[in-house]
Design an enzyme around this catalytic site. Structure first.
Site, PDB file in Angstrom:
ATOM      1  N   ASP A   1      70.801 -21.179 -46.601  1.00 49.18           N
ATOM      2  CA  ASP A   1      70.932 -20.782 -45.207  1.00 49.18           C
ATOM      3  C   ASP A   1      71.471 -21.831 -44.231  1.00 49.18           C
ATOM      4  O   ASP A   1      72.482 -21.628 -43.596  1.00 49.18           O
ATOM      5  CB  ASP A   1      69.581 -20.290 -44.676  1.00 49.18           C
ATOM      6  CG  ASP A   1      69.004 -19.164 -45.528  1.00 49.18           C
ATOM      7  OD1 ASP A   1      69.411 -19.016 -46.687  1.00 49.18           O
ATOM      8  OD2 ASP A   1      68.150 -18.423 -45.016  1.00 49.18           O
TER       9      ASP A   1
ATOM     10  N   GLU B   1      57.892 -23.294 -51.679  1.00 51.26           N
ATOM     11  CA  GLU B   1      59.270 -22.793 -51.631  1.00 51.26           C
ATOM     12  C   GLU B   1      60.259 -23.898 -52.009  1.00 51.26           C
ATOM     13  O   GLU B   1      61.225 -23.668 -52.740  1.00 51.26           O
ATOM     14  CB  GLU B   1      59.563 -22.279 -50.211  1.00 51.26           C
ATOM     15  CG  GLU B   1      60.970 -21.760 -50.008  1.00 51.26           C
ATOM     16  CD  GLU B   1      61.131 -21.073 -48.664  1.00 51.26           C
ATOM     17  OE1 GLU B   1      60.183 -21.072 -47.857  1.00 51.26           O
ATOM     18  OE2 GLU B   1      62.214 -20.514 -48.409  1.00 51.26           O
TER      19      GLU B   1
HETATM   20  C1  GLC Z   1      65.403 -18.219 -47.642  1.00 51.26           C
HETATM   21  C2  GLC Z   1      66.320 -18.903 -48.673  1.00 51.26           C
HETATM   22  C3  GLC Z   1      66.967 -17.850 -49.550  1.00 51.26           C
HETATM   23  C4  GLC Z   1      65.885 -16.995 -50.196  1.00 51.26           C
HETATM   24  C5  GLC Z   1      64.914 -16.414 -49.143  1.00 51.26           C
HETATM   25  C6  GLC Z   1      63.715 -15.740 -49.758  1.00 51.26           C
HETATM   26  O1  GLC Z   1      66.113 -17.443 -46.758  1.00 51.26           O
HETATM   27  O2  GLC Z   1      67.286 -19.684 -48.033  1.00 51.26           O
HETATM   28  O3  GLC Z   1      67.765 -18.438 -50.534  1.00 51.26           O
HETATM   29  O4  GLC Z   1      66.434 -15.974 -50.948  1.00 51.26           O
HETATM   30  O5  GLC Z   1      64.434 -17.447 -48.316  1.00 51.26           O
HETATM   31  O6  GLC Z   1      63.042 -16.610 -50.623  1.00 51.26           O
END
Ligand code: GLC
Length: 425
Positions: A158, A390
């Protein structure tokens, strides 16, 4: 309790009945590439449930073949931008209007590689949908001979500094509808994208909605257009995996020829991402040709895609070794020697489990075992120290952003049970 049991429990806790959310609160829906990695993890103990994960993701596929980045089966007020902000999207279930890195086919191949009638039936069940998904990327997103992206969210990375050269070229829409962010209510705002970035992300969404989510128009006329090594290398590998599945299923020659053409196109495009200055594959702004300036955690996916020349690969390895000397935990999402490195901020520095997984796999497949093991062990050490986060601070191993995270649990399981996978019924 063992970490492996905690990983299984984490996935069970994030199960919403046939699909799995990344983590409660911050991400309350089904995400595209998350579900692919999640299926890989669940398959280590329950192949039927893993397959259900894949089928539920495919339920959100649009008639044009796109599989959106998020499928909104409900409207959860704790998440923004939810279904109403994306407007009138074109899929069978409300969704976003952009996709995510197409790792799905590679996962399907791996899960069904053991052969047998059941796996053949599974491959058969999804083949046309996977083919349509790849076709969509090649048809709706190609620009300048390479599969491009129209939104940083589509890359899955992102707020990586890679996108600044594209975002700097665009303005925030003068008529951008007001909104309230929710992401920074769940976690420390310091770890999240800046406000200006967020305004631009929503400007692209507003543009997509204004052209009725016509994906070709979004690519040709949208405010943001960049090439991403993440999407490029993941799609190239997935095209090769699709070809293997097609051959295995005895698909007609036109189908095989089409996939071979996509692979040839992808191999030719790899060079477009090569920055001689950096000695690495980097993101590139398509309208100006400008390269990004840092080595990221998708820069070494040339190994995963088995693409690039021997000389290019050698220089990528040099970069990996340079970075390994700077951090305690490989592989940071942004170059510690480049401007904008922030060890705790999302895609500006932290280590991401799914990226370590793919990078390590590619390096191992191409015979670079020591680096492959380091990238794997560093993530395992971070998980052992901090739990299933994460992402992780590459300097300390501390967990960042969301906890109880599904793909982290899935990657852990897949590594712990790698050898067992082959025997899953
Ligand atoms: C964030 C990450 C993306 C992922 C999402 C859900 O937006 O950047 O890659 O898929 O979270 O985990």
């Amino acid at each position: 309790m063992s970490l492996t049991q905690t990983a299984i429990d984490t996935l069970a806790r994030n199960d919403r009945g046939g699909f799995t959310i990344p983590t409660a609160g911050l991400y309350p829906y089904q995400w595209n590439w998350d579900s692919a990695f999640i299926a890989l993890g669940i398959a280590t103990y329950d192949m039927d449930r893993a397959w259900t994960e894949i089928m539920s993701l495919l339920e959100g596929q649009w008639p044009d073949g796109m599989i959106p980045s998020i499928i909104f089966r409900s409207d959860d007020p704790s998440y923004f931008p939810g279904p109403s902000r994306w407007g009138k999207t074109l899929g069978p279930i409300p969704s976003t209007g952009v996709s995510q890195p197409p790792v799905l086919t590679t996962v399907v191949r791996q899960l069904t590689d053991a052969g047998g009638t059941r796996n053949a039936a599974r491959r058969h069940e999804v083949f046309d949908r996977l083919f349509a998904f790849h076709k969509w990327f090649h048809d709706a997103r190609t620009s300048n001979g390479i599969v491009a992206t129209v939104h940083p969210w589509e890359t899955g990375r992102d707020n990586c500094p890679d996108w600044n050269i594209g975002l700097d070229l665009m303005d925030v829409a003068a008529d951008l509808a007001p909104y309230t962010r929710m992401d920074n209510k769940h976690v420390n705002p310091q770890y999240r994208p800046s406000q200006e970035q967020y305004d631009k992300y929503l400007t692209i969404v507003q543009f997509g909605d204004s052209v009725g989510w016509d994906q070709r128009r979004l690519t040709d006329e949208g405010p943001f257009l960049m090439a991403d090594p993440n999407i490029h290398f993941i799609l190239l590998r997935a095209d090769k995996d699709l070809l293997a599945i097609a051959r295995d299923l005895g698909k007609p020659v036109e189908t095989l020829t089409q996939i071979e053409a996509w692979i040839a196109k992808g191999e030719a495009a790899t060079d477009y991402l090569w920055s001689e200055a950096l000695g690495a594959f980097t993101a590139r702004e398509i309208r100006t040709g400008a390269f990004s300036t840092g080595f990221t955690n998708c820069s070494a996916l040339c190994f995963y895609a088995d693409s690039g020349t021997a000389e290019q690969r050698a220089r990528v390895l040099d970069n990996l070794n340079r970075i390994a000397a700077k951090v305690d935990f490989m592989l940071p999402s942004w170059d510690p020697d480049a401007e904008g490195f922030e060890a705790q901020r999302y895609w500006c520095g932290p280590v991401w489990p799914q990226m370590n997984y793919m990078t390590s796999l590619g390096l191992a497949e191409q015979g670079h075992d020591a680096l492959a093991m380091k990238i794997r062990d560093d993530l395992c050490r971070a998980i052992e120290r901090s739990g299933f986060w994460e992402c992780f601070n590459p300097l300390t191993g501390e967990g960042c952003v969301g906890s109880n995270f599904s793909w982290t649990a899935a990657v852990w399981l897949s590594w712990q049970h790698e050898t067992k996978l082959e025997g899953v019924a």
